[in-house]
Every structure is written in C-alpha cells, then in structure tokens.
Scaffold this motif. Structure first.
Motif, short mmCIF file in Angstrom:
data_model
loop_
_atom_site.label_atom_id
_atom_site.label_comp_id
_atom_site.label_asym_id
_atom_site.label_seq_id
_atom_site.Cartn_x
_atom_site.Cartn_y
_atom_site.Cartn_z
N ASP A 565 0.84 -1.20 0.00
CA ASP A 565 0.00 0.00 0.00
C ASP A 565 0.88 1.26 0.00
OD1 ASP A 565 -2.31 1.42 0.10
OD2 ASP A 565 -2.99 0.68 2.05
N ASP A 566 0.33 2.35 -0.52
CA ASP A 566 0.99 3.66 -0.48
C ASP A 566 2.42 3.60 -1.03
OD1 ASP A 566 -1.33 4.21 0.87
OD2 ASP A 566 -0.40 4.28 2.85
N GLU A 622 -3.91 4.66 -6.75
CA GLU A 622 -4.84 5.12 -5.72
C GLU A 622 -5.24 6.56 -5.99
OE1 GLU A 622 -2.14 4.29 -2.22
OE2 GLU A 622 -4.03 3.47 -1.49
#
Ligand code: C2E
Ligand code: MG
Ligand code: MG
Length: 665
Positions: A565-566, A622
């Motif tokens: 993630d991220d 995202e």
C-alpha cells in the motif's frame, strides 16, 4: 554402770604424753578439716565465679548475636558489638576495620570507634584511620592473616604492633583483636585496647572467636543485601542507574536545587528506529549496541561538562530510552545539541559499525515552580521527546504546556476507543476497485469508520494510529477482516472474481496468531483465499524479520494476495522489494493527484508501473479522481485504479446495488 574412777597414775597407757599426742592429733585433724573446708569453700567460690563469668560471657555472646542481627547496617552492627565487648571487659577503646574494596588483601578503618568522650585516645585514632593494614602487618593485619583472635599483653614491647608511639602517648598497654570471618576468610577486624596491663584470657579469646563468626554472618547478609540493592537500582545490561534510582536522585537533586535556588534540567533521549535495528541485527547484537551506546552517552556527557554542568546523572529508563539529569546547567539546549552530535558519530561494534541518531526532549524545573516532582519532570521531558520524534529523527524539543493538552487528548482518544470497541461503534465503507481496461468493478477496499455517538463519523486517519499504540487495532482489525470476508463472499454471487482488500497494520502482524486469524475469517465466511487481498505498507513489510516474511509467504502460498500500500512514500528500496512476497503495488495518491500536468509525477508513476510488472506484480493507482488521470495511467500500462472517479467509499448496500447494476449491463 560401775562408777569406778580411773586415775592417770593408775593407768600406764593414759600418761600425759599420750594425752598430748592425742590432743595434737585431734588438732591436726581439726586443722586439716578446716583446710579442706576452706579449700572446698574456695573451690565453690571459684566455681560460682567461673559460672557467673561464663554466664556473663554467654550473655555477651547472646547480646552480640541479637544486637548485631538487628542492626540495619554493617556500621551499626560493628558499633553495637564494640559497645558490648568494651562494656563487658571494661576496656575503654574499640575500633572496627574492614576489608578494602580496592584490595581484598588489606584492611582499612571503617571509622567506627568506641571511645570515651574525653578525647584522651585521639592520638590512636589519628594514627589508625589513614593507615592501610596489609595482611600480616600490624595487629589488624596479623589477625587477618591468622584468622583467629590475637592478644598483646604489652603493646610497647611487642614488635608486631606498629602504632607504639600513639599507644604510648595515650597510655594504652594491652590489646586484643578478633577477625570477622565470612566463610573462613577475614572480611574485617575489631581491635580493643586497655590502659591496664592484661594477661591473655583464654575464655575471652574463645568468646571473641564466636563474636567474629557472628559478625561475619551480619556482614555476609549485608553484602547479599547490597548485591540485591544493586540489582534493584542498576540496569544489569548497561550498569547505568535504572528508573528507580533516577527518580531517587532526581528527587534529591530537586530538593538541593530548591535550597540553593538552582535549576534542574532533565533530558530524555530515545534512540531512533532502535526497534527496526534490533529486529534486523538480532537481540544479542541489539544488546551490544545498547551497551556501546550507554558508554558513548556517558563519555559524551563527560565531554559536555565543559559546558558548565555542575553535576549530572545518566540513567537507562527502559529499552532504548535514557535520561540525563543536569544540575545547574546554564544552557541545556547546547548540551543536548552537543550530545546529539557526539552520539551520531559511528559506533564501533564487534562486527562492524553502527550509525545511530537520538531524539531528545528536555524539561526544566526552576525555583519558581516548587511543586514540580521528579515524576512530573520525567513525564514532561518524555512528552517533549515524543514531540521531537514526531518531527523526525535526530530532533530536539523543549517541553511546552500545549504538549500536555495533546497528550491528554491522545489519552482520551485511547479511552474512547476502548469504549467504542465494547459498544461496537465501527462500521465499514467499501471503495470499489476498477479494472482500467474496462472500468469494471472487480473488487473493493474495506475502509473502517467509527460512528461516534457524539461527534459523528470519524475517519481512520484520526484514530488508527492511536488504535495501533493501544493495541486495540488487533481487535478492530480482526473484526474488519471477518466482516469484509463475509461481505465479499456475498458479492461473489454477482462477481465471481471479486477481490476484497483489507488493510493490515504492523501491530496485527506481530501477533503470532495472525495467519490463523486470517484462515478462520476465510473459513467462517466461506471465501476462497484467492478473493482476499491483504494490504500493508512497505515500511510494515520492511520491519518484518525472516520469520515474519515466512509467515506471509505461507498465507500467499495458500492463495491469499498481498499488496504493498501507499508505494513510493516509504523506503522504496528496490533490493528489499524483491524480498517481499507481494502480488500488487498500489501507487500512492500523491503521485496520481498531480497527473497529467506534472511530468515528474508522471515519470514516477510510469516507472512504478514498469517496476511492478518487471517484478511480476500488478499495479493499482490510488486516488484517481479525474478522467485525465485515468487516461494517463492507462497509457502507462497501469492495471487497476481506485478513486472518486470510480466511486467513493460507500456502505455495503450501495456497492452491492452498483455491482448488480453493472452485472445487468
Ligand atoms: P489507504 O489504505 O491508502 O486507503 C485509501 C484512502 O484514500 C482512504 O482513506 C480513501 O477514502 C482515500 N481515497 C480513496 N480514493 C480517494 C480519492 O480519489 N481522493 C482522495 N482524496 N482520497 C481518496 P480513508 O478511508 O480515510 O483511510 C485512510 C487510511 O486508513 C487507509 O489508507 C488505511 O491506511 C487506513 N485504514 C482504513 N481502514 C483500515 C483498517 O481497517 N485497518 C487498518 N489497519 N488501517 C485502515
Ligand atoms: Mg489501503
Ligand atoms: Mg493507500
């Protein structure tokens, strides 16, 4: 009876001579009887005397045993024994010597005496106290070597006695000394002096031997207690004072400061990223690092004394946290800055060098606020250190009252979270994940929300960090996982490939039972592992040791997907990326939001897509909010996207409807 009288002249055997002899015999017998009686009386007297003496000696022993045992320190025990023995013998001077801490083969004065207050024996004291008595030297040294009592009837002519001049000046004539024995080794000596000549007294010498053994027991007990106290007050790893001793010193430093009108500063130091270093090096090497760091800190502080610190104490408070008390230091900031600089120099360890940095917080107590306690000073410096940490590594912060407010709010948040877990105030919003090629919703990310009864909806950014600190994230996280799996199992009826993504925090991974918890949630919901994707940030993955990575690999082998993630906001270490068992890279929103105008962001997004594909991963962007962003990402070859363009996080029912509608098209 006939009444016949016999006259001497009529009887040849009762002549005067015979009578005299008889009388003499009778007198001799009487004298002998008297002598016997006298001897018997004397013997009886002696026996009674001896018995009384023995009783008194026995009493002396009993008294020594009781009083010495009751004493709270070695000094007090010695003093009471000197008193008892002097009282019993009537000798005026008693002196205690103890084995030197530096050299166990020598005795030094303990400074404990039994002396009349008149001061007439001052010369002996002056000659004894500075003296070091090597084993075998002088009366104490001789007693030490022999390990039994020594008696000197005439001090002035006895060559083994060395303080003749002083004894002569004081008018002391005789002496005896007894060894204090701990497991047959002399740990101290008591010596007694008499101003009247005294011949060796076998009985007293015998009792003195027992007294020495008795005192030895007290000494041994005291030494054991000292060891225990040391264990209780000092950190066994670094040898530095521990928190308990820090608090004690801090309290006395504060009292002294109030008296002198001085100021006291407390520095609170925390080694940056120590946990990561410890995990990667292993705990033994981590311990070695802490020992080296503690030594460096002491040395650095010593060097800082040049910055006019009157006095200082370094303590290890816990783990990688240290505290320094600065007494009457005019510029603690300068000391802290200098410490930070000295502590950031490379540390040489057994197998290489280590580079550390520290975050430092400081708090001070001045004459103006005398209600400051040691505890509150430590708490303030700790808050300041937390603030320094929040700003990044190697920072310095001074305490300010606003930090209290923040800490108070954090504390309250923790309490509220506890309550919320019990009251089940959490819910989940689902944000659709779209396939960029055809915008089809092929999955969703489960995002937790907190429906606070008073303040309304709270987003994760406002409580996840605190939930991690308190450990509540473990309970919250497993609830989210269970719910999300159940929901996904239901949606699979409309969209068989539907994948549910669930965020996992580092704290959850630290629980050894994490894989079982995941398996149980899947089994419970009847969801195949292939339909679950666990999201974790790069830094969380980087912190895992080999066992942690193996645990994730196991889940992955069972079919569960793992996503980073991220991506781009953490280490972005390419070599580490190869080690991590991930299936998907999620490009962070910060690189997407400035697309397509920002060329640099575009280049990064493009490079991440290539990188992911090269490593065999799919790539998801995202925070896609615009059609232009979608187009740019599609151009870079990005596989999936998530963002407001495709749908905001929404209640399950809403997403369910959207899925049904899409399936109908
Ligand atoms: P994340 O995993 O990166 O989740 C994406 C975040 O970006 C979500 O914020 C989402 O609402 C937001 N977002 C999605 N699309 C857009 C967009 O187009 N524009 C903008 N401006 N924002 C968008 P949210 O829900 O506030 O969650 C924040 C973070 O909280 C998550 O970041 C995740 O790290 C964490 N989180 C959420 N739920 C959980 C959970 O159940 N467990 C754990 N450990 N962390 C969670
Ligand atoms: Mg996420
Ligand atoms: Mg994210």
């Amino acid at each position: 009876m006939s009444g016949r009288v016999v006259r001497p002249e009529q009887c040849p055997d009762t002549s005067v001579e015979v009578l005299q002899r008889r009388l003499e015999r009778e007198r001799g017998a009487r004298l002998e009887a008297e002598a016997i009686a006298e001897r018997a009386t004397r013997e009886l007297y002696d026996t009674v005397q001896q018995l009384t003496r023995s009783t008194r000696l026995a009493e002396l022993l009993g008294e020594v045993a009781v009083r010495a045992n009751e004493a709270s320190s070695v000094e007090e025990a010695m003093r009471t024994v000197l008193d008892s023995v002097c009282h019993y013998t009537g000798w005026p001077v008693g002196h205690a010597l103890i084995r030197s801490a530096d050299d166990p083969d020598t005795l030094v004065s303990l400074g404990v005496w039994r002396l009349p207050e008149t001061g007439e024996f001052a010369a002996l004291r002056a000659a004894s106290e500075p003296q070091v008595f090597r084993s075998g030297w002088g009366l104490p040294g001789h007693t030490m070597r022999l390990g039994r009592p020594v008696w000197i009837a005439d001090l002035l002519t006895e060559p083994l006695f060395r303080r003749q001049e002083a004894a002569g000046r004081c008018g002391l004539v005789s002496a005896f000394a007894l060894p204090i024995l701990v497991r047959n080794e002399t740990h101290g000596v008591l010596e007694f002096f008499s101003a009247i000549a005294q011949q060796p007294d076998a009985e007293l010498i015998r009792v003195a031997g027992f007294v020495g053994v008795q005192l030895g027991r007290v000494l041994e007990r005291q030494q054991a207690e000292d060891r225990l106290r040391r264990l209780a007050l000092y950190d066994s790893l670094t040898g530095l004072p521990n928190r308990l001793l820090l608090m004690d010193r801090l309290q006395s430093t504060l009292s002294r400061a109030w008296r002198l009108g001085a100021r006291v500063d407390l520095l609170y130091l925390d080694v940056d990223d120590f946990k990561t270093i410890n995990d990667s090096l292993g705990h033994t090497a981590g311990d070695g690092l802490l020992v080296a760091f503690a030594a460096r800190l002491q040395q650095a502080l010593h060097d800082c004394v040049g910055l006019a610190v009157a006095d200082s104490t370094v303590a290890r408070v816990e783990g990688d946290e240290f505290a320094v008390i600065l007494e009457d230091c005019p510029d603690p900031r300068a000391v802290a800055t200098r410490l930070e600089e000295l502590l950031s120099r490379p540390l040489t360890l057994a197998d290489g060098e280590a580079f550390l940095s520290v975050s430092v917080g400081s708090a001070h107590a001045s004459d103006a606020d005398r209600h400051t306690t040691g505890e509150s000073l430590v708490a303030r410096a700790h808050l300041a250190m937390d603030e320094a940490k929040r700003k990044g590594k190697g920072h310095f912060e001074t305490f300010e009252p606003r930090l209290y407010e923040r800490a108070h709010r954090r504390h309250q948040l923790g309490e509220e979270l506890h309550r919320a877990v019990v009251a089940r105030e959490f819910e989940i919003a689902y944000q659709p994940v779209a396939r960029l090629a055809d915008d089809r919703h092929i999955g969703a990310e489960a995002l937790v929300r907190w429906r606070h009864p008073r303040t309304g909806l709270v987003l994760p950014g406002d409580f996840i960090a605190r939930a991690e600190e308190t450990g509540l994230i473990v309970t919250i996280g497993s609830w989210v996982l269970e719910q999300a799996c159940r929901q996904a199992a239901a949606w699979r009826a409309t969209e068989p490939e539907f994948t549910i993504a669930v965020n996992v925090s580092g704290r959850q991974l630290r629980e050894g039972s994490f894989p079982d918890m995941v398996r149980a949630a899947l089994a419970d919901a009847g969801l195949p592992p292939q339909n679950l994707c666990l999201e974790m940030t790069e830094s969380i993955l980087m912190e895992r040791d080999d066992a942690g990575i193996a645990m994730l690999c196991e889940l992955r082998n069972e079919g569960v997907h793992l996503a980073i993630d991220d991506f781009g906001t953490g280490y972005s270490s390419l070599s580490a990326l190869r080690r991590l068992p991930a299936d998907q890279l999620k490009i962070d929103r910060s690189f997407v939001s400035s697309l397509p105008e920002d060329d640099d962001a575009g280049t990064i997004a493009w490079a991440v897509v290539r990188l992911g594909h090269t490593l065999g991963m799919s790539v998801l962007a995202e925070g896609v909010e615009t059609v232009q962003q979608r187009k740019a990402l599609l151009g870079f070859g990005c596989d999936h996207a998530q963002g407001w363009l495709f749908g905001r996080p929404m209640p399950a029912a809403e997403l369910g409807q959207a899925l049904v509608q899409a399936a109908g098209r």
